[in-house]
Motif scaffolding. Structure first.
Motif, PDB file in Angstrom:
ATOM      1  N   ILE A 286       0.856  -1.184   0.000  1.00 22.64           N
ATOM      2  CA  ILE A 286       0.000   0.000   0.000  1.00 22.64           C
ATOM      3  C   ILE A 286       0.895   1.238   0.000  1.00 22.64           C
ATOM      4  O   ILE A 286       1.512   1.567   1.014  1.00 22.64           O
ATOM      5  CB  ILE A 286      -0.919   0.030   1.239  1.00 22.64           C
ATOM      6  CG1 ILE A 286      -1.656  -1.301   1.423  1.00 22.64           C
ATOM      7  CG2 ILE A 286      -1.878   1.208   1.158  1.00 22.64           C
ATOM      8  CD1 ILE A 286      -2.657  -1.614   0.346  1.00 22.64           C
TER       9      ILE A 286
ATOM     10  N   LEU B 119       2.149   4.964   0.387  1.00 23.59           N
ATOM     11  CA  LEU B 119       1.718   6.057   1.255  1.00 23.59           C
ATOM     12  C   LEU B 119       2.241   7.391   0.732  1.00 23.59           C
ATOM     13  O   LEU B 119       3.158   7.451  -0.072  1.00 23.59           O
ATOM     14  CB  LEU B 119       2.219   5.822   2.682  1.00 23.59           C
ATOM     15  CG  LEU B 119       1.788   4.498   3.334  1.00 23.59           C
ATOM     16  CD1 LEU B 119       2.353   4.405   4.734  1.00 23.59           C
ATOM     17  CD2 LEU B 119       0.279   4.348   3.343  1.00 23.59           C
ATOM     18  N   SER B 120       1.651   8.467   1.218  1.00 29.40           N
ATOM     19  CA  SER B 120       1.969   9.795   0.701  1.00 29.40           C
ATOM     20  C   SER B 120       3.403  10.213   0.984  1.00 29.40           C
ATOM     21  O   SER B 120       3.962  11.043   0.281  1.00 29.40           O
ATOM     22  CB  SER B 120       1.014  10.831   1.308  1.00 29.40           C
ATOM     23  OG  SER B 120       1.097  10.821   2.725  1.00 29.40           O
TER      24      SER B 120
ATOM     25  N   LYS C 193       5.754   2.486   2.327  1.00 28.59           N
ATOM     26  CA  LYS C 193       4.644   1.576   2.054  1.00 28.59           C
ATOM     27  C   LYS C 193       4.125   0.960   3.345  1.00 28.59           C
ATOM     28  O   LYS C 193       4.852   0.777   4.318  1.00 28.59           O
ATOM     29  CB  LYS C 193       5.089   0.451   1.109  1.00 28.59           C
ATOM     30  CG  LYS C 193       5.358   0.894  -0.324  1.00 28.59           C
ATOM     31  CD  LYS C 193       5.674  -0.324  -1.184  1.00 28.59           C
ATOM     32  CE  LYS C 193       5.830   0.053  -2.644  1.00 28.59           C
ATOM     33  NZ  LYS C 193       7.025   0.888  -2.893  1.00 28.59           N
TER      34      LYS C 193
ATOM     35  N   LYS D 183      -5.000   1.918   3.569  1.00 31.44           N
ATOM     36  CA  LYS D 183      -4.213   3.122   3.282  1.00 31.44           C
ATOM     37  C   LYS D 183      -4.565   4.238   4.263  1.00 31.44           C
ATOM     38  O   LYS D 183      -3.679   4.925   4.777  1.00 31.44           O
ATOM     39  CB  LYS D 183      -4.470   3.567   1.846  1.00 31.44           C
ATOM     40  CG  LYS D 183      -3.679   4.814   1.411  1.00 31.44           C
ATOM     41  CD  LYS D 183      -3.982   5.165  -0.026  1.00 31.44           C
ATOM     42  CE  LYS D 183      -3.282   6.449  -0.448  1.00 31.44           C
ATOM     43  NZ  LYS D 183      -1.812   6.315  -0.478  1.00 31.44           N
ATOM     44  N   GLN D 184      -5.860   4.413   4.534  1.00 33.32           N
ATOM     45  CA  GLN D 184      -6.276   5.438   5.488  1.00 33.32           C
ATOM     46  C   GLN D 184      -5.688   5.162   6.881  1.00 33.32           C
ATOM     47  O   GLN D 184      -5.219   6.075   7.561  1.00 33.32           O
ATOM     48  CB  GLN D 184      -7.800   5.484   5.569  1.00 33.32           C
ATOM     49  CG  GLN D 184      -8.481   5.958   4.295  1.00 33.32           C
ATOM     50  CD  GLN D 184      -9.997   5.806   4.369  1.00 33.32           C
ATOM     51  OE1 GLN D 184     -10.536   5.197   5.304  1.00 33.32           O
ATOM     52  NE2 GLN D 184     -10.694   6.352   3.383  1.00 33.32           N
TER      53      GLN D 184
ATOM     54  N   GLU E  12      -1.881   5.823   6.802  1.00 39.05           N
ATOM     55  CA  GLU E  12      -1.624   7.263   6.706  1.00 39.05           C
ATOM     56  C   GLU E  12      -1.851   7.946   8.057  1.00 39.05           C
ATOM     57  O   GLU E  12      -1.103   8.838   8.460  1.00 39.05           O
ATOM     58  CB  GLU E  12      -2.532   7.896   5.646  1.00 39.05           C
ATOM     59  CG  GLU E  12      -2.219   7.500   4.215  1.00 39.05           C
ATOM     60  CD  GLU E  12      -1.076   8.305   3.617  1.00 39.05           C
ATOM     61  OE1 GLU E  12      -0.383   9.029   4.364  1.00 39.05           O
ATOM     62  OE2 GLU E  12      -0.864   8.199   2.395  1.00 39.05           O
TER      63      GLU E  12
END
Length: 446
Positions: A32, A34-35, A39, A229-230, A233
């Motif tokens: 996943i 990430l910003s 990952k 992902k949320q 994050e």
């Protein structure tokens, strides 16, 4: 009888090969992004409404200052001993109550290479969402209360004092010291190093090491990739983006070739049993010889009552009830250890048998029958390594921390099945050397 032996051996090989070829693929590991460019990793399971989360931080005890051994462990321990919370503070009891009221779990600890924070909860939003907030605060906003630190230091110091009265603890401390040499993991916490740790030291260690570029987030459970992902994050963005440059650790040097007089350490101890550990440095987890060594060690001393060491030390001579060997590979370090405990008056004999059995295995390797039986056992038992979310998380954690391919779980049985006799023999010859083996005996009298 010989014909039956060959038939049985052939059947074992056939079964192992069939199972490896037809093993069902395990649930996939999904990366996943990430910003912040790192990952998170997800294994999505929908059989039960649970979510398990692990946050791995490159903040293990190998980063303890030389005179403050125990700092990484105390820092991790105090993550669940009080947090900043919604403009105020949750003290230790309030934090524990808030987690318990959700029927959830949050735990934190530090090993040699890393710190690990884990959470487990039902996936229902009204339970999971507040649990996630508590997890984020535990990792990012611990208060490091001075009175709690004092209590924990007293508890740890008492445990150290008690441990120093136990021969098995004395054995492992000295064994680690000898095997790790100049590497920081050679050090163990002591009364003085714990006493030297102050509240500000925990805050600085947390600020320096608990940051985005040193964190991996692993998730197993009833969430889809978008929700994963949320979650990741939310965890990552609560931590500092970066921090000071961490000085590089020294490499773990291979155990040197030494005369036996330097490789044999005897520590007198008032006990009826002598505790013995023998070993040396070995491979990291990403080494190509991992699977030959895994299979070979099952035969040597990892297979319980069917292992060679048990046969030689226990069954033939009755020197010990239990005897073992194992490899402990990490991302940057690795060791091999074999051990037993026996009566003081037969410690030297037992050590000789231990040494001779390992030396013979390094030289000759396994028999065809031993190899086939080991592979069949490992392959047949593989589903038991993956039969719960927690075990899946353990495997996911090992894969992502050790930077292994994400299909490792899918091909594990194939790699075991592919191991040949010469692979085992050659791998043991490459990585183990009796001239480098350190033996520590704790027990007996001077």
């Amino acid at each position: 009888m010989q014909r039956n032996h060959h038939l049985i051996k052939g059947l074992i090989v056939l079964i192992a090969t069939f199972i490896a070829a037809h093993a069902q693929a395990v649930l996939p590991i999904q990366a996943i992004p990430l910003s912040n460019g790192s990952k998170a990793y997800l294994i999505q399971t929908n059989t039960i409404p649970m979510v398990d989360i692990e946050i791995s931080i490159d903040a293990g005890s190998r980063y303890d200052p030389k005179d403050q051994s125990g700092l990484a462990s105390l820092t991790a321990a105090l993550l669940t001993r009080g947090i900043q919370w919604q403009g105020g503070i949750l003290n230790e009891a309030q934090q524990a109550d808030a987690i318990a009221e959700l029927g959830a779990i949050i735990s934190a600890s530090a090993s040699g290479e890393r710190a690990i924070v884990r959470a487990r909860s039902l996936s229902k939003p009204d339970i999971f969402d507040p649990l996630l907030q508590l997890l984020v605060a535990s990792v990012s906003k611990p208060i490091f209360d001075a009175s709690i630190l004092m209590r924990e230091k007293q508890r740890v110091s008492a445990a150290i004092q008690e441990g120093d009265t136990k021969p098995e603890v004395v054995l492992q401390k000295r064994f680690r010291q000898e095997v790790f040499g100049n590497y920081p993991l050679a050090r163990s916490p002591n009364i003085e190093s714990i006493a030297a740790i102050k509240e500000g030291d925990l805050k600085r260690f947390h600020q320096d090491f608990y940051r985005q570029d040193r964190v991996i987030v692993n998730i197993v459970g009833n969430v889809d990739p978008a929700r994963a992902k949320q979650i990741a994050e939310q965890i990552i963005t609560a931590l500092p983006v970066k921090g000071p440059v961490i000085p590089a650790l020294p490499p773990l040097e291979r155990s040197p070739i030494e005369p036996e007089s330097k490789r044999l350490i005897r520590i007198p101890f008032q006990t009826q049993q002598t505790h013995i550990a023998m070993g040396m440095t070995a491979i990291t987890r990403d080494n190509p010889d991992y699977f030959p060594l895994l299979v070979g060690n099952y035969i040597l001393g990892g297979g319980g009552f069917v292992s060679r060491l048990v046969g030689e030390v226990r069954d033939k001579r009755g020197f010990a009830y239990s005897v073992f060997s194992y490899f402990q590979p990490g991302r940057d370090t690795g060791t091999f250890e074999a051990g037993l405990q026996t009566r003081n008056d037969q410690a030297d004999q037992a050590l000789n048998v231990l040494q001779e059995t390992i030396a013979r295995f390094i030289e000759d390797g396994p028999s065809d029958a031993e190899l086939a039986a080991a592979k069949a056992n490992l392959i047949n038992g593989y589903p038991l390594r993956l039969d719960s979310n927690r075990k899946l998380l353990d495997n996911l954690s090992a894969i992502t921390w050790n930077q292994l391919p994400l299909n490792t779980l899918d091909v594990w049985t194939q790699q075991v099945a592919a191991v040949k006799k010469d692979d085992v023999r050659n791998a043991f010859k490459r990585h183990l050397d009796m001239r480098r083996m350190i033996s520590v005996l704790v027990g007996g009298t001077p």
